[in-house]
Design an enzyme around this catalytic site. Structure first.
Site, PDB file in Angstrom:
ATOM      1  N   ALA A 163       0.831  -1.208   0.000  1.00  0.00           N
ATOM      2  CA  ALA A 163       0.000   0.000   0.000  1.00  0.00           C
ATOM      3  C   ALA A 163       0.860   1.250   0.000  1.00  0.00           C
ATOM      4  CB  ALA A 163      -0.936  -0.006   1.203  1.00  0.00           C
ATOM      5  N   GLY A 164       1.985   1.191  -0.718  1.00  0.00           N
ATOM      6  CA  GLY A 164       2.745   2.416  -0.960  1.00  0.00           C
ATOM      7  C   GLY A 164       2.132   3.124  -2.159  1.00  0.00           C
ATOM      8  N   PHE A 214      16.331  19.132 -10.506  1.00  0.00           N
ATOM      9  CA  PHE A 214      16.808  17.901  -9.889  1.00  0.00           C
ATOM     10  C   PHE A 214      17.921  17.328 -10.759  1.00  0.00           C
ATOM     11  CE2 PHE A 214      15.479  15.223  -6.370  1.00  0.00           C
ATOM     12  CZ  PHE A 214      14.657  16.082  -5.685  1.00  0.00           C
ATOM     13  N   ASP A 224      10.613  -8.202   0.457  1.00  0.00           N
ATOM     14  CA  ASP A 224       9.794  -9.423   0.559  1.00  0.00           C
ATOM     15  C   ASP A 224       9.240  -9.846  -0.799  1.00  0.00           C
ATOM     16  OD1 ASP A 224      10.200  -8.408   3.080  1.00  0.00           O
ATOM     17  OD2 ASP A 224       8.110  -8.490   3.712  1.00  0.00           O
ATOM     18  N   GLN A 268      21.310   1.969  -6.188  1.00  0.00           N
ATOM     19  CA  GLN A 268      21.706   3.381  -6.174  1.00  0.00           C
ATOM     20  C   GLN A 268      22.158   3.854  -4.785  1.00  0.00           C
ATOM     21  OE1 GLN A 268      18.677   6.844  -6.716  1.00  0.00           O
ATOM     22  NE2 GLN A 268      20.028   6.885  -8.494  1.00  0.00           N
ATOM     23  N   HIS A 323      22.628   7.193  -2.878  1.00  0.00           N
ATOM     24  CA  HIS A 323      22.258   8.608  -2.967  1.00  0.00           C
ATOM     25  C   HIS A 323      23.395   9.425  -2.367  1.00  0.00           C
ATOM     26  CE1 HIS A 323      20.205  12.378  -2.337  1.00  0.00           C
ATOM     27  NE2 HIS A 323      19.109  11.926  -2.907  1.00  0.00           N
ATOM     28  N   LEU A 383      18.358  10.550   4.802  1.00  0.00           N
ATOM     29  CA  LEU A 383      18.445  11.252   3.528  1.00  0.00           C
ATOM     30  C   LEU A 383      18.277  12.765   3.645  1.00  0.00           C
ATOM     31  CD1 LEU A 383      18.708  10.374   0.509  1.00  0.00           C
ATOM     32  CD2 LEU A 383      16.324  11.046   0.327  1.00  0.00           C
ATOM     33  N   GLU A 394      17.904  15.543  -2.751  1.00  0.00           N
ATOM     34  CA  GLU A 394      18.593  16.235  -3.832  1.00  0.00           C
ATOM     35  C   GLU A 394      17.953  17.603  -4.096  1.00  0.00           C
ATOM     36  OE1 GLU A 394      19.750  13.417  -6.997  1.00  0.00           O
ATOM     37  OE2 GLU A 394      18.713  14.823  -8.307  1.00  0.00           O
ATOM     38  N   ARG A 429      22.967  10.917  -9.845  1.00  0.00           N
ATOM     39  CA  ARG A 429      23.446  10.466  -8.533  1.00  0.00           C
ATOM     40  C   ARG A 429      24.667   9.562  -8.603  1.00  0.00           C
ATOM     41  NH1 ARG A 429      17.444   9.477  -6.022  1.00  0.00           N
ATOM     42  NH2 ARG A 429      17.027  11.710  -5.861  1.00  0.00           N
ATOM     43  N   HIS A 478      20.138   3.639  -1.353  1.00  0.00           N
ATOM     44  CA  HIS A 478      18.875   4.356  -1.486  1.00  0.00           C
ATOM     45  C   HIS A 478      17.816   3.657  -2.325  1.00  0.00           C
ATOM     46  CE1 HIS A 478      16.331   7.864  -1.512  1.00  0.00           C
ATOM     47  NE2 HIS A 478      16.378   7.973  -2.825  1.00  0.00           N
ATOM     48  N   ARG A 528      18.875   5.528 -11.549  1.00  0.00           N
ATOM     49  CA  ARG A 528      17.627   6.280 -11.634  1.00  0.00           C
ATOM     50  C   ARG A 528      17.870   7.762 -11.410  1.00  0.00           C
ATOM     51  NH1 ARG A 528      14.114   8.372  -7.831  1.00  0.00           N
ATOM     52  NH2 ARG A 528      14.932   7.235  -6.034  1.00  0.00           N
ATOM     53  N   LEU A 537       8.907   8.506  -7.899  1.00  0.00           N
ATOM     54  CA  LEU A 537       7.519   8.880  -7.597  1.00  0.00           C
ATOM     55  C   LEU A 537       6.717   8.901  -8.897  1.00  0.00           C
ATOM     56  CD1 LEU A 537       7.840  11.638  -4.821  1.00  0.00           C
ATOM     57  CD2 LEU A 537       7.298   9.216  -4.564  1.00  0.00           C
TER      58      LEU A 537
HETATM   59  C1  FAD Z   1      13.948   8.820   2.220  1.00  0.00           C
HETATM   60  C2  FAD Z   1      13.531   8.646   0.786  1.00  0.00           C
HETATM   61  C3  FAD Z   1      13.255   9.749  -0.005  1.00  0.00           C
HETATM   62  C4  FAD Z   1      12.866   9.598  -1.339  1.00  0.00           C
HETATM   63  N1  FAD Z   1      12.591  10.697  -2.094  1.00  0.00           N
HETATM   64  C5  FAD Z   1      12.154  10.550  -3.368  1.00  0.00           C
HETATM   65  C6  FAD Z   1      11.766  11.677  -4.151  1.00  0.00           C
HETATM   66  O1  FAD Z   1      11.775  12.822  -3.705  1.00  0.00           O
HETATM   67  N2  FAD Z   1      11.368  11.469  -5.422  1.00  0.00           N
HETATM   68  C7  FAD Z   1      11.308  10.224  -5.967  1.00  0.00           C
HETATM   69  O2  FAD Z   1      10.930  10.099  -7.118  1.00  0.00           O
HETATM   70  N3  FAD Z   1      11.657   9.138  -5.233  1.00  0.00           N
HETATM   71  C8  FAD Z   1      12.060   9.272  -3.952  1.00  0.00           C
HETATM   72  N4  FAD Z   1      12.393   8.161  -3.215  1.00  0.00           N
HETATM   73  C9  FAD Z   1      12.156   6.828  -3.780  1.00  0.00           C
HETATM   74  C10 FAD Z   1      10.657   6.525  -3.742  1.00  0.00           C
HETATM   75  O3  FAD Z   1      10.073   7.145  -2.648  1.00  0.00           O
HETATM   76  C11 FAD Z   1      10.388   5.036  -3.649  1.00  0.00           C
HETATM   77  O4  FAD Z   1      11.137   4.340  -4.605  1.00  0.00           O
HETATM   78  C12 FAD Z   1       8.909   4.772  -3.898  1.00  0.00           C
HETATM   79  O5  FAD Z   1       8.117   5.581  -3.074  1.00  0.00           O
HETATM   80  C13 FAD Z   1       8.570   3.315  -3.694  1.00  0.00           C
HETATM   81  O6  FAD Z   1       7.185   3.158  -3.728  1.00  0.00           O
HETATM   82  P1  FAD Z   1       6.524   1.735  -3.707  1.00  0.00           P
HETATM   83  O7  FAD Z   1       5.050   1.957  -3.741  1.00  0.00           O
HETATM   84  O8  FAD Z   1       7.121   0.897  -4.742  1.00  0.00           O
HETATM   85  O9  FAD Z   1       6.948   1.101  -2.307  1.00  0.00           O
HETATM   86  P2  FAD Z   1       6.741   1.597  -0.786  1.00  0.00           P
HETATM   87  O10 FAD Z   1       6.220   2.959  -0.680  1.00  0.00           O
HETATM   88  O11 FAD Z   1       7.994   1.263  -0.080  1.00  0.00           O
HETATM   89  O12 FAD Z   1       5.594   0.651  -0.283  1.00  0.00           O
HETATM   90  C14 FAD Z   1       5.775  -0.740  -0.104  1.00  0.00           C
HETATM   91  C15 FAD Z   1       4.491  -1.323   0.426  1.00  0.00           C
HETATM   92  O13 FAD Z   1       4.598  -2.735   0.391  1.00  0.00           O
HETATM   93  C16 FAD Z   1       4.111  -3.261   1.592  1.00  0.00           C
HETATM   94  N5  FAD Z   1       4.783  -4.547   1.807  1.00  0.00           N
HETATM   95  C17 FAD Z   1       6.111  -4.821   1.774  1.00  0.00           C
HETATM   96  N6  FAD Z   1       6.324  -6.130   2.017  1.00  0.00           N
HETATM   97  C18 FAD Z   1       5.114  -6.687   2.199  1.00  0.00           C
HETATM   98  C19 FAD Z   1       4.657  -7.997   2.491  1.00  0.00           C
HETATM   99  N7  FAD Z   1       5.520  -9.012   2.657  1.00  0.00           N
HETATM  100  N8  FAD Z   1       3.336  -8.202   2.621  1.00  0.00           N
HETATM  101  C20 FAD Z   1       2.447  -7.188   2.490  1.00  0.00           C
HETATM  102  N9  FAD Z   1       2.818  -5.924   2.216  1.00  0.00           N
HETATM  103  C21 FAD Z   1       4.135  -5.694   2.075  1.00  0.00           C
HETATM  104  C22 FAD Z   1       4.392  -2.220   2.652  1.00  0.00           C
HETATM  105  O14 FAD Z   1       3.467  -2.349   3.708  1.00  0.00           O
HETATM  106  C23 FAD Z   1       4.163  -0.931   1.863  1.00  0.00           C
HETATM  107  O15 FAD Z   1       2.806  -0.576   1.927  1.00  0.00           O
HETATM  108  C24 FAD Z   1      12.769   8.295  -1.883  1.00  0.00           C
HETATM  109  C25 FAD Z   1      13.034   7.185  -1.090  1.00  0.00           C
HETATM  110  C26 FAD Z   1      13.431   7.352   0.225  1.00  0.00           C
HETATM  111  C27 FAD Z   1      13.759   6.127   1.023  1.00  0.00           C
END
Ligand code: FAD
Length: 596
Positions: A13-14, A116, A222, A241, A243, A253, A256, A287, A354, A395, A401
């Site tokens: 739920a990201g 950026f 996972d 990557q 950072h 972090l 950038e 980066r 990162h 990246r 995002l």
């Molecule tokens: C500090 C930081 C700053 C960043 N800033 C930027 C930025 O400014 N711009 C940009 O483009 N990118 C940025 N990034 C990168 C970007 O935020 C991430 O790559 C991106 O948000 C990942 O999104 P996602 O939905 O793939 O995963 P996530 O947002 O990590 O969500 C993962 C989801 O999977 C679920 N999950 C994981 N394992 C399991 C499991 N076994 N069972 C059930 N659920 C599970 C978790 O509960 C969570 O809901 C940043 C990253 C970090 C760490």
């Protein structure tokens, strides 16, 4: 054990998972399973922004964005996918705006944009303002907006459900289809089987293989681990990557966006060293280049501090207004964690692990690949867990995002359409066998090894041997360390034997995934005898397009027959990996020397 039945199940739920669920939820009965409460996902920590060639503040277009993404990824990007992302970026931002996301605005009321790294005007001539942002809380705002819209569209959430396996069933044509997911409910210790017509993985990255990382504790890979253990491939795992600006010694972090707003990197002599490495765009180089340059300054003795082990990020010239209005959280991090007042003194920084460029290979409709040609019916992936590949070997900032919104949306649509056109397939006879075996084994194991010790040793060897710079020697060391740790992992004990909120048990499972992924990373890094993007080899310092202009595809060799004595689902001992390659899709930009 409990059974559930949905058309579409989204795991995670990201940003990627919820963007997918918004689409799937409008077309089919959709459930989201997530180990974290949705708004605690790591997307919420994203600070800097999300890019799109809106051209709100200066001339820009999606073709320049495509080119920057491909060059930024050191030409390992699949160019058709990069084009899709850059084109759809504009609607992706406008969709979020319509859903209610409070972007920063220009005085005329348009979405404001800032600079950026690696995003340029007209193929590298100068930095361009392409990143849309909400102060330095862009990810937080995205997550809140998407969650509200999921609720609006009737998406059902199963929070604190850890998915530990998927179910596969042979379809009418004999190929393996994904037919569901098996989850462990944290609150009760109960196992739940979710039958589905299609399953979308959006479980994020695996930064916790490293010690110094910007990633949250929950980013243990996972999803990649589950799919890898089914004998399905992982792509480009060697490209991780680093950072440039983690708080020195901590890895937290500093976005950038700080350099996008005019922050400058300096060495111990006060020199703006990026002028030497990237004369045109300096501190706003991609980066990989900035991180390598920083490491080089330190290696050559120009590092700052008593141990000369970091460099300095100088924002003292930006003024209180910019810092407080556009970078408030980051300014606060420096004060809180290092006791440094960025208004008056430079902030000590050093590269921090990162982002995973590699992951579960998919096509542009987020369908998971079974090999170089075929997809796995019913299985989709989007976001950091996936490798489309739009990021190639490096990246660009703000492209993640964007990736989660563009390919999250595509995954949701494709998975729902698939579900609407197909019937449910039978689940395998004992769908939860592997998860039950894993959980029972861990609950009763009496070995002498502790999860925390193995995890620490893993993170230390990865930091020391598989970080910004690598050599044959360091990678071999890392590989033998990881394999030794896998053996020790076979002898762990979990002290909490209970059912309710047994974090001990789940940390043990997560460590198993980390070990598998670390091994895959190091294995493919050893084989890639060149330097490209996030993979910098001291013993092979140049890019080698003749031999390595190709994606790595790694398969875990599964035992021919199940070993009745092996703890089910635990990686323990097996380290056989099959390494293959996949061509890069080049549509219009031939690889060139990468200068900034
Ligand atoms: C500090 C930081 C700053 C960043 N800033 C930027 C930025 O400014 N711009 C940009 O483009 N990118 C940025 N990034 C990168 C970007 O935020 C991430 O790559 C991106 O948000 C990942 O999104 P996602 O939905 O793939 O995963 P996530 O947002 O990590 O969500 C993962 C989801 O999977 C679920 N999950 C994981 N394992 C399991 C499991 N076994 N069972 C059930 N659920 C599970 C978790 O509960 C969570 O809901 C940043 C990253 C970090 C760490």
């Amino acid at each position: 054990m409990q059974f559930h039945k949905y058309d579409v199940v989204v795991v995670g739920a990201g940003g990627a998972g919820m963007r997918a669920a918004i689409e799937a939820g409008q077309r089919s009965r959709t459930a989201v399973l997530t180990k974290l409460y949705p708004t605690r996902s790591h997307t919420g920590a994203a600070q800097g922004g999300m890019c799109a060639a809106l051209a709100n503040v200066e001339e820009d277009n999606w073709e320049w964005h495509t080119f920057d993404t491909i060059k930024g990824g050191d030409y390992l990007v699949d160019q058709d996918a990069a084009e899709v992302m850059a084109k759809e970026a504009i609607d992706a931002v406008l969709d979020l705006e319509k859903m209610g996301l409070p972007f920063n605005r220009t005085p005329e009321g348009r979405i404001d944009q800032r600079r950026f790294g690696g995003h340029t005007r007209d193929h590298g001539k100068a930095p361009v303002r392409r990143s849309c942002y909400a102060a330095d809380r862009t990810g937080h705002m995205i997550l809140q907006t998407l969650y509200q819209n999921c609720i609006k569209h009737g998406v059902e959430f199963f929070n604190e459900f850890y998915v530990l396996d998927i179910t596969m069933t042979p379809g009418p044509d004999g190929t393996q289809h994904c037919t569901g997911a098996v989850a462990y409910e944290l609150a009760t210790g109960e196992i739940h089987v979710f039958q589905a017509k299609s399953v979308i993985f959006a479980t994020g990255g695996f930064g916790k293989v490293f010690k110094t990382t910007s990633n949250a504790h929950t980013l243990t890979g996972d999803g990649m681990g589950i799919i890898y253990r089914k004998g399905l491939p992982l792509e480009d795992m060697e490209f991780y990557q680093f950072h440039p600006t983690g708080l020195a010694g901590l890895g937290i972090l500093i976005s950038e966006a700080v350099r996008g707003e005019g922050g400058i990197l300096r060495n111990a002599d006060g020199e703006r060293f990026m002028e030497r490495y990237a004369p045109t765009i300096k501190d706003l180089a991609p980066r990989d280049i900035v991180a390598r340059s920083m490491a080089m300054e330190v290696l050559e003795g120009r590092g700052a501090g008593p141990n000369k082990d970091h460099v300095l990020l100088d924002v003292t010239h930006l003024g209180e207004d910019v810092l407080e209005s556009k970078l408030p959280d980051i300014t606060e991090f420096s004060r809180t964690y290092l006791g440094v007042e960025p208004l008056h003194e430079p902030v000590p920084v050093y590269p921090t692990a990162h982002y995973a460029m590699g992951g579960v290979p998919t096509n542009v409709d987020a369908e998971v690949l079974a090999d170089n040609e075929n997809t796995v019916p019913g299985l989709y992936a989007a976001g950091e867990v996936a490798c489309v590949s739009v990021h190639g070997s490096n990246r660009l900032g703000t492209n993640s995002l964007l990736d989660i919104n563009v390919f999250g949306r595509r995954a949701g649509i494709a998975a729902a359409e698939y579900a609407n056109q197909h019937d449910f397939l039978e689940l395998p006879e004992q769908p939860a066998k592997l998860v039950e075996g894993m959980v029972n084994h861990l609950r009763t194991a009496e070995g002498g090894e502790r999860v925390a010790n193995i995890r620490t040793a893993l993170q230390e060897t990865m930091d020391a041997n598989a970080s910004v710079y690598r050599t044959e020697e360091t990678l071999k060391q890392a590989l033998s360390d990881v394999q030794l740790l896998k053996e020790r992992y076979g002898r762990i004990a979990v002290h909490d034997k209970g059912k309710r909120y047994n974090h001990d048990l789940l940390e043990a499972v997560e460590l198993g995934f980390l070990l598998d992924l670390a091994e895959a990373l190091v294995n493919s890094a050893l084989a890639r005898k060149e330097s490209r993007g996030g993979h910098a080899r001291e013993d092979y310092t140049t890019r080698d397009d003749t031999n390595f202009m190709r994606h790595s595809m790694q398969y875990k060799q599964l035992p021919e027959e199940e070993d009745p004595n092996a703890p089910l689902g635990l990686t323990g001992f097996r380290s056989d990996i099959r390494l293959e390659y996949k061509p890069v899709t080049v549509t219009r930009y031939q690889p060139m020397e990468r200068k900034y």
